[in-house]
Design an enzyme around this catalytic site. Structure first.
Site, PDB file in Angstrom:
ATOM      1  N   ASP A 101      -0.827  -2.123   6.062  1.00 38.35           N
ATOM      2  CA  ASP A 101      -1.966  -3.320   5.972  1.00 38.35           C
ATOM      3  C   ASP A 101      -2.646  -3.572   4.696  1.00 38.35           C
ATOM      4  O   ASP A 101      -2.771  -4.618   4.509  1.00 38.35           O
ATOM      5  CB  ASP A 101      -3.057  -2.923   7.026  1.00 38.35           C
ATOM      6  CG  ASP A 101      -2.344  -3.432   8.559  1.00 38.35           C
ATOM      7  OD1 ASP A 101      -1.470  -4.031   8.576  1.00 38.35           O
ATOM      8  OD2 ASP A 101      -3.039  -2.808   9.507  1.00 38.35           O
TER       9      ASP A 101
ATOM     10  N   GLY B 169      -3.138  -6.923   2.584  1.00 36.50           N
ATOM     11  CA  GLY B 169      -4.541  -7.098   1.822  1.00 36.50           C
ATOM     12  C   GLY B 169      -5.806  -6.997   2.875  1.00 36.50           C
ATOM     13  O   GLY B 169      -5.908  -8.091   3.563  1.00 36.50           O
TER      14      GLY B 169
ATOM     15  N   ASN C 229      -3.368  -8.961  14.618  1.00 37.85           N
ATOM     16  CA  ASN C 229      -3.952  -8.694  16.153  1.00 37.85           C
ATOM     17  C   ASN C 229      -5.134  -7.848  16.241  1.00 37.85           C
ATOM     18  O   ASN C 229      -6.014  -7.958  16.858  1.00 37.85           O
ATOM     19  CB  ASN C 229      -2.882  -8.337  17.238  1.00 37.85           C
ATOM     20  CG  ASN C 229      -2.052  -7.191  16.663  1.00 37.85           C
ATOM     21  OD1 ASN C 229      -1.526  -7.302  15.538  1.00 37.85           O
ATOM     22  ND2 ASN C 229      -1.983  -5.909  17.365  1.00 37.85           N
ATOM     23  N   TYR C 230      -5.078  -6.925  15.223  1.00 38.29           N
ATOM     24  CA  TYR C 230      -6.088  -5.599  15.326  1.00 38.29           C
ATOM     25  C   TYR C 230      -7.286  -6.070  14.219  1.00 38.29           C
ATOM     26  O   TYR C 230      -6.973  -6.536  13.301  1.00 38.29           O
ATOM     27  CB  TYR C 230      -5.382  -4.379  14.636  1.00 38.29           C
ATOM     28  CG  TYR C 230      -5.012  -3.604  15.854  1.00 38.29           C
ATOM     29  CD1 TYR C 230      -5.942  -2.818  16.447  1.00 38.29           C
ATOM     30  CD2 TYR C 230      -3.765  -3.203  16.125  1.00 38.29           C
ATOM     31  CE1 TYR C 230      -5.555  -1.810  17.729  1.00 38.29           C
ATOM     32  CE2 TYR C 230      -3.235  -2.410  17.174  1.00 38.29           C
ATOM     33  CZ  TYR C 230      -4.140  -1.558  18.018  1.00 38.29           C
ATOM     34  OH  TYR C 230      -3.912  -0.876  18.882  1.00 38.29           O
ATOM     35  N   ASP C 231      -8.329  -5.287  14.811  1.00 38.50           N
ATOM     36  CA  ASP C 231      -9.621  -5.670  14.090  1.00 38.50           C
ATOM     37  C   ASP C 231      -9.985  -4.280  13.595  1.00 38.50           C
ATOM     38  O   ASP C 231     -10.319  -3.441  14.533  1.00 38.50           O
ATOM     39  CB  ASP C 231     -10.997  -6.118  14.927  1.00 38.50           C
ATOM     40  CG  ASP C 231     -10.269  -7.841  15.161  1.00 38.50           C
ATOM     41  OD1 ASP C 231      -9.240  -8.016  15.820  1.00 38.50           O
ATOM     42  OD2 ASP C 231     -11.218  -8.689  15.070  1.00 38.50           O
TER      43      ASP C 231
ATOM     44  N   ASP D 283     -17.407  13.279  -7.102  1.00 34.13           N
ATOM     45  CA  ASP D 283     -18.090  13.764  -8.201  1.00 34.13           C
ATOM     46  C   ASP D 283     -19.428  14.673  -8.060  1.00 34.13           C
ATOM     47  O   ASP D 283     -20.449  14.316  -8.293  1.00 34.13           O
ATOM     48  CB  ASP D 283     -18.392  13.004  -9.606  1.00 34.13           C
ATOM     49  CG  ASP D 283     -17.010  12.247 -10.091  1.00 34.13           C
ATOM     50  OD1 ASP D 283     -15.809  12.978  -9.767  1.00 34.13           O
ATOM     51  OD2 ASP D 283     -17.039  11.505 -11.052  1.00 34.13           O
TER      52      ASP D 283
ATOM     53  N   ILE E  25     -11.489  15.914  -9.805  1.00 36.68           N
ATOM     54  CA  ILE E  25     -10.478  15.668  -8.764  1.00 36.68           C
ATOM     55  C   ILE E  25     -10.934  14.426  -7.793  1.00 36.68           C
ATOM     56  O   ILE E  25     -11.977  13.976  -7.610  1.00 36.68           O
ATOM     57  CB  ILE E  25     -10.179  17.114  -8.043  1.00 36.68           C
ATOM     58  CG1 ILE E  25     -11.689  17.552  -7.593  1.00 36.68           C
ATOM     59  CG2 ILE E  25      -9.419  17.906  -8.845  1.00 36.68           C
ATOM     60  CD1 ILE E  25     -11.268  19.013  -6.804  1.00 36.68           C
TER      61      ILE E  25
ATOM     62  N   HIS F 229      -2.076   6.151  19.105  1.00 38.46           N
ATOM     63  CA  HIS F 229      -2.778   5.199  20.195  1.00 38.46           C
ATOM     64  C   HIS F 229      -1.301   5.286  21.382  1.00 38.46           C
ATOM     65  O   HIS F 229      -0.781   4.497  21.182  1.00 38.46           O
ATOM     66  CB  HIS F 229      -2.925   4.175  19.645  1.00 38.46           C
ATOM     67  CG  HIS F 229      -3.806   2.984  20.425  1.00 38.46           C
ATOM     68  ND1 HIS F 229      -4.182   1.906  20.186  1.00 38.46           N
ATOM     69  CD2 HIS F 229      -4.092   3.185  21.857  1.00 38.46           C
ATOM     70  CE1 HIS F 229      -4.946   1.322  21.071  1.00 38.46           C
ATOM     71  NE2 HIS F 229      -4.734   2.100  22.015  1.00 38.46           N
TER      72      HIS F 229
END
Lengths: 684, 684
Positions: A326, A331, A410-412, A477, A623, A633
């Site tokens: 996604d 984006g 479709n998904y939020d 950090d 790192i 799901h």
């Protein structure tokens, strides 16, 4: 495909009058316009049309940013402002760096052509163009007619094709996407009414349908029962209604937003916005009251969602390729929507706008992309009851939430960063929206013979099994740049305890410090997995001699990892999803877990798994933690027609970072209730 | 030892005038008084003194209660009111059942003497008596003098002895406890200043010190830095303060408390209070708007915390026996404290009182034991953004919380039941309070040689490693009494998918129904553990043919299980803590996971593990879920001197219980903000 109003700023240059930007501020509308002008004026890309796919901040080098942010004494020097651009022209993806330190004199300072696999994030405009093609495509007109559907009711959407071995070794493949269509009449929920069996392939550069297939016909599910709008869902429940409630802050908000810098309680951090990542949290630091003078201590240099991998589990022709990335393909910033005050965020929230570049390079002003609010959950920050002094010993909790909502089709996804006075940062992914469903001839589970690859959630409607893997880039950090990754394992000691007591067992903690990247990969679902993970600053210790650190605390409802076969194509593109935890040495270019060019990527030499094959040293280095929140799901009828929110995430919690519980010195946020409330209502 | 004011009700008999009790209502003050009178008047126990250890509701048979609660048409018949009593007299534990249906004519209807191992929950009064003994004990006076401590500053507490094989086969062991002391001057946090090395043993029936040992002397940690009271913790943090905030409900509360029955949104349930369990939730049911007429559907017959096992991990003489069973040894209801309005619970909370019996049998009126409030967390119940109709598509979440706080000595447990309109019930355990610490000669980790069995959290102060296992009894009755326990496992299918597509793998769900108790035990941390657990009603299906069920969703920060050796004594007493999930057939007497007599229990023939050895059938039966929320606690300096709250729990979530998302028909709780708020403040 949602149609977003694109508001071009009418007076771009007025924005230049504001104060000098923080080096991590996202590019302003004026800067985006300057980038556009510089790229179009550059002789480096003569081909036309030239289309902008990504424009974002090319951040300064980390040491320079750290000096700017933490330099003691004296004003920090302004740093150069640069943009990173991906544009396409002449059938090629071009990478440019543009200096916009002086917007009036923006200059392209580098240019390269991408020669590897994969393509940039799809623009909104080309998706709008692609979904406009089917109604005039003769074969589609016939398919629609045969199904008895009115073309005026048809609505289409763009689906990335993924990569399945085709064109391997031919990096200059065609840039294509699939287009699928739905019946949008009589319901807001067109996703519930797919025209199953019809698949179109669109060449996005040529903007033409280059593939068509009508394989199978099922009845389009009825509209009844699919809508989710009030007034379309049947009579409301006639029982008691929860009372309306709202947070009141009699003294106003307790946080301050200065440009993109947010200050609240002991926290200070920078909030950015990026077309691909959406919210970017940088330079999160804590003011420590433990010493004098008050110190600002580093916690997180940079955090954002690097990728969201969503593979579906039906191998059939219309579904096998649905293995979305996604962030890389769509984006997250592009698909974030303006937050609705009082609904998406409570009424005490403040809002931050975003800007990004349209396909033509012009800046788009995206309002209310991010909200910031103080949360009063009714929970307790700490308490103790002891005899004699009971009135002083309970501190109600308050925290600060930074929220963005991405509706990737479709998904939020509701993506929260919650900052707590204890020093914890909770990252929470909440999933809601609409299921991606498949038509079936059946209306009862008894009719199925074999694997349905999902659950029958309504008549003729299967919600297909799938996963969500939300991968965070978290450049911790902890009290300084160089950290180590520690894995602690609870280990049982049995037999003679040497204490002359009858106790026969106890546990203790075995500690392991990861030396190289291979040691930093952890499968949280393995039974032998460590019980505690932490980033520690090995160069600093508390007065007591404990290592200063931050613990990584998974919320276990969301610790799934990918179970796809290693040689399956989607797994090769998102190979990092086999482990929830990776640790890499910091490298400025290593931002996107699925690689910079995710669309049609082949899992080759860019991306988290590829970088980590070098097995670099990670002990006592600068790192980065990569943490994947994962959910398998298995849908159920309650998820239809719209899903109740489910949440999962991870908490970054201080462990021996402070000498003492830092909450003790925080002034309690107790409200002067008696002045404002009479029985929970505003006093008159 | 906290001193709780014990208020005897002055006019007991006036309470009899109230309406007939719900059959699950806890015993009223009047009923408790009647029980006392009946027991003291009974010829069945001639010995004196007679001491009351437990008095609680002897609930009616489950079928009778179900008929009462769910009978359609006509008034439900009143059921008999009975008490279950544990009293001690003549050195024996007596069990009595007392009928109090007519309080004026209460009658003992059964009597038995407990002949097995173990003793009842300690009374508060005998703990007060025990801690008063040391100051006049010559050896202790000398130990205190030698340490340079003023006896006026000494404060002691009672610690159960556990069981370590002694007296095995001799069930009539002495009823003893250990008494440990602390220095309480200059700090509220006396737990941080133990008089390490001194252990006393008190015979609780004789109320005399029968054992004394002063093994080792360490410096008592300094008081500085141990206090947690405002004004005693150093200068407050001088940075920004979070803003005070409070929930306002302009239309008042949305829930209704009728006696002990709470109704809110689609939920209805009964809230009880028990000396041992604390909060008891019964008859939780959902009104389903999906059909006409509106149906009330069963979810949970009974739920409560059955036990809290807290073993410490230091085998040394002063610590090896610290393996607490907080419910069975101390009593969660006994150690619950009045909730502080606006602090323990938000200002919009309502409160429920509790009653229990003092040692002399007289009723104690415990105010504000439980609070109930609507929570407005700022989260979203469901949402979706789609083009064209954006304003209607976000529903802010509201939920109902039922809370009790138990301060079992040093630790504080905040025990929440959260009911959601989606049908979910979230059980949340929040841990805060004070660490149980051990003195050491050292003040820096470098000084340690070998395992410290904990972490140095302050000078001379080790916070010892330990676990918390909070075990819930959850008699789920999903849409009816008889249920099955289903384990679903995500299983990868690889190779030829038979679809002629290039996809090489996908996952599907393998389902297993547990036949017998052994199949119902699940270790959630095992890598082969099922990915989904559910209770389903195998006799009922949705219209689509899906099994009606409730999913068990662990919050993974708290899925630890005991790692002690199986033959270690504390592990034998809490054998059930080896698995987080057990399923048993319903049996009225099977309530206490550690057995009815937990103090000095030996893990013999009472308790969850013992019952389950029969391996009874559990498929399609009236079955009970036992779920343990488990935390391995490796302390850190932030936990000192008082712990920031950490939380874990489990969610019971409907899965194909409803035909559709039940939230859609709930009226949104959106406040009429414009009327009450101006910039987040009350409007003038």
């Amino acid at each position: 495909m949602p149609l977003r109003a694109m508001l071009l700023l009418p007076l771009l240059l007025t924005a230049l009058a504001v104060a000098a930007a923080h080096p991590l501020d996202p590019l302003s509308a004026a800067e985006l316009a300057a980038v556009r002008a510089a790229v179009l004026a550059s002789p480096l890309i003569p081909s036309r049309p030239l289309t902008f796919y990504y424009v974002g901040l090319d951040e300064p080098e980390k040491p320079d940013v750290l000096s700017y942010a933490y330099a003691s004494g004296g004003a920090a020097a302004a740093l150069p402002r640069r943009a990173f651009v991906i544009a396409r022209a002449g059938g090629e993806s071009h990478e440019l760096r543009v200096d916009v330190t002086a917007s009036a004199n923006a200059t392209v300072i580098s240019h390269a052509v991408h020669t590897g696999a994969g393509f940039p994030t799809l623009t909104l405009e080309e998706q709008f163009a692609a979904v406009a093609l089917p109604p005039s495509h003769a074969a589609f007109v016939e398919s629609v007619r045969r199904r008895g559907v009115d073309m005026d009711d048809v609505l289409c959407a763009v689906f990335p094709v993924g990569w399945f071995g085709d064109g391997d070794g031919e990096p200059r493949r065609r840039r294509v996407a699939k287009v699928l269509c739905f019946v949008a009449s009589e319901t807001a929920n067109f996703y519930a009414r797919p025209i199953e069996g019809v698949t179109m392939v669109v060449d996005l550069d040529a903007m033409a349908i280059v593939g068509y297939r009508d394989r199978v016909t099922y009845p389009v599910p009825k509209a009844e029962g699919t809508d989710y709008r009030a007034g379309e869902v049947g009579p409301p429940y006639d029982g008691p209604t929860p009372a309306p409630g709202v947070v009141v802050q009699p003294e106003g908000r307790g946080f301050h937003v200065d440009g993109h810098v947010v200050r609240w309680a002991n926290w200070e951090f920078h909030v950015g916005f990026d077309m691909r990542a959406g919210t970017v949290i940088s330079l999160a630091s804590l003011h420590d009251a433990g010493g004098a003078p008050r110190r600002r201590r580093q916690v997180l240099y940079r955090g954002f969602v690097s990728e969201i991998f969503v593979p579906y589990m039906d191998p059939v022709e219309e579904w096998y390729y649905r293995t979305f990335l996604d962030a890389g393909e769509y984006g997250l910033g592009l698909w974030a929507f303006p937050l609705i005050p009082g609904a998406d965020c409570p009424s005490n929230a403040a809002y931050i706008d975003g800007h990004y570049s349209a396909q033509d390079g012009n800046p788009v002003d995206a309002r209310n992309m991010i909200c910031v609010f103080e949360r009063y959950s009714g929970d307790v920050a700490w308490r103790h009851t002891e005899a004699g002094f009971p009135s002083q010993l309970v501190r109600p909790d308050a925290s600060l939430v930074v929220r963005m909502v991405v509706s990737a089709g479709n998904y939020d996804y509701i993506l929260d960063w919650e900052f707590k006075m204890s020093g914890s940062i909770k990252l929470v992914v909440s999933l809601t929206g609409l299921l991606e469903v498949k038509e079936t001839a059946y209306s009862h589970t008894d009719q199925f013979d074999g694997d349905a690859h999902g659950k029958l959630v309504s008549e003729n409607t299967i919600a297909v099994y799938h996963d969500h893997y939300v991968t965070y880039h978290l450049d911790l950090d902890v009290d300084g740049t160089n950290n180590s990754f520690v894995k602690n394992t609870i280990t049982t000691i049995t037999g003679d305890t040497g204490t002359n007591t009858p106790r026969r067992s106890y546990w203790t903690v075995k500690r392991e410090v990861a030396e190289r990247e291979a040691d930093g990969q952890v499968d949280l679902t393995a039974s032998e997995s460590p019980s505690e993970l932490a980033f520690v600053n090995t160069a600093k210790k508390t007065k007591m001699g404990n290592e200063i650190g931050y613990r990584i605390v998974p919320s276990g409802v969301a610790t799934a990892r990918s179970v796809l076969a290693d040689d399956d194509f989607p797994q090769r593109r998102a190979a990092y999803c086999k482990r929830q935890v990776w640790v890499t040495p910091y490298a400025k270019a290593e931002r996107w877990a699925s690689g910079l060019y995710a669309d049609q990527s082949n899992g080759g030499d860019d991306g988290l798994a590829a970088w980590s094959r070098r097995n670099r040293g990670i002990r006592g280095e600068d790192i980065v933690l990569w943490y994947t929140v994962g959910i398998h799901h298995v849908p159920c009828q309650e998820d239809f027609p719209v899903m109740p929110t489910i949440s999962g995430g991870v908490e970054l919690r201080p462990v021996n970072f402070f000498e003492r519980n830092p909450l003790l010195r925080m002034k309690p946020p107790a409200p002067r209730q008696e002045q404002i409330l009479v029985n929970g209502s505003c006093a008159r």
